[in-house]
Design a protein around this motif. Structure first.
Motif, PDB file in Angstrom:
ATOM      1  N   PHE A 156       0.810  -1.259  -0.044  1.00 41.21           N
ATOM      2  CA  PHE A 156       0.119  -0.025  -0.093  1.00 41.21           C
ATOM      3  C   PHE A 156       0.943   1.113   0.082  1.00 41.21           C
ATOM      4  N   THR A 157       1.205   1.547  -1.268  1.00 39.12           N
ATOM      5  CA  THR A 157       2.185   2.645  -1.436  1.00 39.12           C
ATOM      6  C   THR A 157       1.720   3.609  -2.580  1.00 39.12           C
ATOM      7  N   ASP A 158       2.520   4.881  -2.794  1.00 33.52           N
ATOM      8  CA  ASP A 158       2.237   5.604  -3.834  1.00 33.52           C
ATOM      9  C   ASP A 158       3.155   5.297  -4.781  1.00 33.52           C
ATOM     10  N   ASN A 159       4.359   4.502  -4.238  1.00 35.78           N
ATOM     11  CA  ASN A 159       5.457   4.341  -5.259  1.00 35.78           C
ATOM     12  C   ASN A 159       5.049   3.348  -6.199  1.00 35.78           C
ATOM     13  N   THR A 160       4.973   3.752  -7.547  1.00 32.16           N
ATOM     14  CA  THR A 160       4.409   2.727  -8.779  1.00 32.16           C
ATOM     15  C   THR A 160       5.488   2.042  -9.115  1.00 32.16           C
ATOM     16  N   LYS A 161       6.464   2.498  -9.005  1.00 30.63           N
ATOM     17  CA  LYS A 161       7.629   1.379  -9.228  1.00 30.63           C
ATOM     18  C   LYS A 161       7.848   0.169  -8.650  1.00 30.63           C
ATOM     19  N   GLN A 162       7.654   0.523  -7.269  1.00 30.05           N
ATOM     20  CA  GLN A 162       7.630  -0.798  -6.067  1.00 30.05           C
ATOM     21  C   GLN A 162       6.472  -1.650  -6.393  1.00 30.05           C
ATOM     22  N   ILE A 163       5.395  -1.039  -6.661  1.00 28.51           N
ATOM     23  CA  ILE A 163       4.222  -1.716  -7.060  1.00 28.51           C
ATOM     24  C   ILE A 163       4.420  -2.904  -8.173  1.00 28.51           C
ATOM     25  N   ALA A 164       4.934  -2.093  -9.367  1.00 28.20           N
ATOM     26  CA  ALA A 164       5.209  -2.835 -10.680  1.00 28.20           C
ATOM     27  C   ALA A 164       6.209  -3.992 -10.354  1.00 28.20           C
ATOM     28  N   PHE A 177       4.768 -22.000 -13.878  1.00 31.20           N
ATOM     29  CA  PHE A 177       4.015 -23.223 -13.854  1.00 31.20           C
ATOM     30  C   PHE A 177       2.992 -23.092 -15.015  1.00 31.20           C
ATOM     31  N   GLN A 178       2.192 -24.175 -15.339  1.00 30.01           N
ATOM     32  CA  GLN A 178       1.143 -23.951 -16.332  1.00 30.01           C
ATOM     33  C   GLN A 178      -0.152 -23.916 -15.594  1.00 30.01           C
ATOM     34  N   LEU A 179      -0.339 -22.446 -15.149  1.00 30.31           N
ATOM     35  CA  LEU A 179      -1.547 -22.280 -14.301  1.00 30.31           C
ATOM     36  C   LEU A 179      -2.344 -21.141 -15.145  1.00 30.31           C
ATOM     37  N   GLN A 180      -3.756 -20.952 -14.953  1.00 29.86           N
ATOM     38  CA  GLN A 180      -4.436 -20.176 -15.598  1.00 29.86           C
ATOM     39  C   GLN A 180      -4.663 -18.688 -15.186  1.00 29.86           C
ATOM     40  N   ILE A 181      -4.688 -18.404 -13.975  1.00 36.40           N
ATOM     41  CA  ILE A 181      -5.125 -17.368 -13.379  1.00 36.40           C
ATOM     42  C   ILE A 181      -4.136 -16.495 -12.306  1.00 36.40           C
ATOM     43  N   LEU A 182      -3.860 -15.228 -12.827  1.00 38.66           N
ATOM     44  CA  LEU A 182      -3.141 -14.588 -11.926  1.00 38.66           C
ATOM     45  C   LEU A 182      -3.926 -13.459 -11.342  1.00 38.66           C
ATOM     46  N   SER A 183      -4.204 -13.441 -10.047  1.00 43.87           N
ATOM     47  CA  SER A 183      -5.254 -12.554  -9.483  1.00 43.87           C
ATOM     48  C   SER A 183      -4.365 -11.370  -9.107  1.00 43.87           C
ATOM     49  N   MET A 184      -4.258 -10.257  -9.371  1.00 45.47           N
ATOM     50  CA  MET A 184      -3.619  -9.034  -9.042  1.00 45.47           C
ATOM     51  C   MET A 184      -4.366  -7.804  -9.552  1.00 45.47           C
ATOM     52  N   LYS A 191      -4.364  -1.161 -13.085  1.00 46.38           N
ATOM     53  CA  LYS A 191      -3.670  -0.599 -14.384  1.00 46.38           C
ATOM     54  C   LYS A 191      -2.151  -1.151 -14.382  1.00 46.38           C
ATOM     55  N   ILE A 192      -1.408  -1.088 -13.211  1.00 45.07           N
ATOM     56  CA  ILE A 192      -0.285  -1.487 -13.154  1.00 45.07           C
ATOM     57  C   ILE A 192      -0.115  -3.031 -13.108  1.00 45.07           C
ATOM     58  N   ALA A 193      -1.012  -3.572 -12.388  1.00 48.77           N
ATOM     59  CA  ALA A 193      -1.170  -5.175 -12.467  1.00 48.77           C
ATOM     60  C   ALA A 193      -1.330  -5.704 -13.838  1.00 48.77           C
ATOM     61  N   ILE A 194      -2.156  -4.992 -14.562  1.00 48.48           N
ATOM     62  CA  ILE A 194      -2.639  -5.746 -15.977  1.00 48.48           C
ATOM     63  C   ILE A 194      -1.270  -5.464 -16.743  1.00 48.48           C
ATOM     64  N   LYS A 195      -0.568  -4.266 -16.812  1.00 53.10           N
ATOM     65  CA  LYS A 195       0.653  -4.226 -17.498  1.00 53.10           C
ATOM     66  C   LYS A 195       1.839  -5.415 -17.238  1.00 53.10           C
ATOM     67  N   ASN A 196       1.643  -5.604 -15.726  1.00 50.77           N
ATOM     68  CA  ASN A 196       2.743  -6.695 -15.420  1.00 50.77           C
ATOM     69  C   ASN A 196       1.933  -7.977 -15.446  1.00 50.77           C
ATOM     70  N   GLY A 197       0.987  -8.378 -16.075  1.00 54.54           N
ATOM     71  CA  GLY A 197       0.602  -9.722 -16.490  1.00 54.54           C
ATOM     72  C   GLY A 197      -0.700 -10.230 -15.804  1.00 54.54           C
TER      73      GLY A 197
END
Ligand code: PLP
Length: 213
Positions: A156-164, A177-184, A191-197
Motif C-alpha cells: 500500500f504505497t504511492d511508489n508505482t515502481k515498487q508496485i510494478a 507453472f502451467q496455471l491459468q489465473i493470476l489475480s492481481m 492498471k499497473i497489475a495488467i501491464k505486469n501480466g
C-alpha cells in the motif's frame, strides 16, 4: 458516475484475457443488482456470511469469488456454490475445502495467496512455500480442489515502481507453472497489475464508490 458507467469505463480499458471481479463487499444487494443489470456476472466478497446472504438473494448465474482470508470452519457454508477462492494461505484450508467440495460432488477452484508486498502482511505463502505445496504428493490426493493460479497484493504505497516490481515478481513466478489465473490488482493499482501480466483484477471502490466500513 453510476455503477454502470464505472463498469463500462473500467471494462473498456481491460484486455480481453483479463477478468473483472466486481468487489461488492459491504455494498447492498441493490448495488449488485445495478451491476448485474449492466451485464456484470462476477462478484467478489470477503466475508463468508455476507457472501452466502447475497448468493441466496441474487440470480444464480452469478459467479461468487471469495477474495478475503477464509477460516476453515466457514468453508462448509460456501462449498455448495463458490466459484473461486482467492486467498488460500494454508495447506490445512485446502484440505478442508477438498473435504467440503467432495460432499457436494464438486471440484472447487482455488488460488494460492502469495506474499509479494514489502510490508509485513499476516496472510499468504512465501514463494518457497508455494513451490513446496505445488510439488507435494499430498496435493495430488486432494481430488476435489483445483489450484488455478495465484493471488497477490502489492504494498500500500504511492511508489508505482515498487508496485510494478512486486507484481513482476509474482508474474515471473507464475510463468514457471502451467496455471491459468493470476489475480492481481485493485482499484488503486489494477492498471499497473495488467501491464505486469494480471489475468484477473479485483475492483471494488472504483465501481461501487468508497466504503464506509
Ligand atoms: C476489498 C478488496 C479488494 C478491492 O479493493 P478496492 O480498493 O475497493 O478496489 C480487492 N482485493 C481484496 C483482497 C480486497 O479485500
Amino acid at each position: 458516475m453510476s455503477i454502470k458507467e464505472n463498469l463500462k469505463r473500467i471494462s473498456d480499458t481491460l484486455p480481453e484475457n483479463v477478468t473483472l471481479v466486481a468487489v461488492s463487499k459491504t455494498k447492498p444487494i441493490s448495488a449488485i443488482e445495478e451491476a448485474y443489470a449492466a451485464g456484470q456476472r462476477v462478484f467478489g466478497e470477503n466475508k463468508v456470511q455476507e457472501m452466502v446472504e447475497k448468493f441466496e438473494a441474487l440470480p444464480k448465474d452469478i459467479s461468487w469469488h471469495l477474495i478475503g482470508h477464509l477460516q476453515k470452519n466457514k468453508v462448509k457454508y460456501i462449498a455448495p456454490f463458490v466459484h473461486l477462492i482467492h486467498g488460500i494461505d494454508s495447506f490445512s484450508t485446502l484440505k478442508e475445502i477438498n473435504k467440503q467440495a467432495k460432499k457436494h460432488d464438486r471440484i472447487i477452484s482455488c488460488l494460492l495467496q502469495v506474499k509479494i508486498a514489502e510490508e509485513e502482511t499476516k496472510f499468504g505463502f512465501s514463494i518457497p512455500e508455494v513451490r513446496n505445496i505445488l510439488a507435494s504428493k499430498d496435493l495430488v490426493e486432494l481430488k476435489n480442489i483445483a489450484i488455478k493460479g495465484f493471488m497477490g497484493m502489492a504494498s500500500f504505497t504511492d511508489n508505482t515502481k515498487q508496485i510494478a516490481n512486486e507484481f513482476q515478481t509474482l508474474k515471473s513466478f507464475f510463468d514457471e507453472f502451467q496455471l491459468q489465473i493470476l489475480s492481481m490488482g485493485m482499484s488503486g493499482d489494477y492498471k499497473i497489475a495488467i501491464k505486469n501480466g494480471s489475468t484477473m483484477v479485483r475492483v471494488g471502490s472504483s465501481i461501487f464508490g468508497t466504503r464506509n466500513l
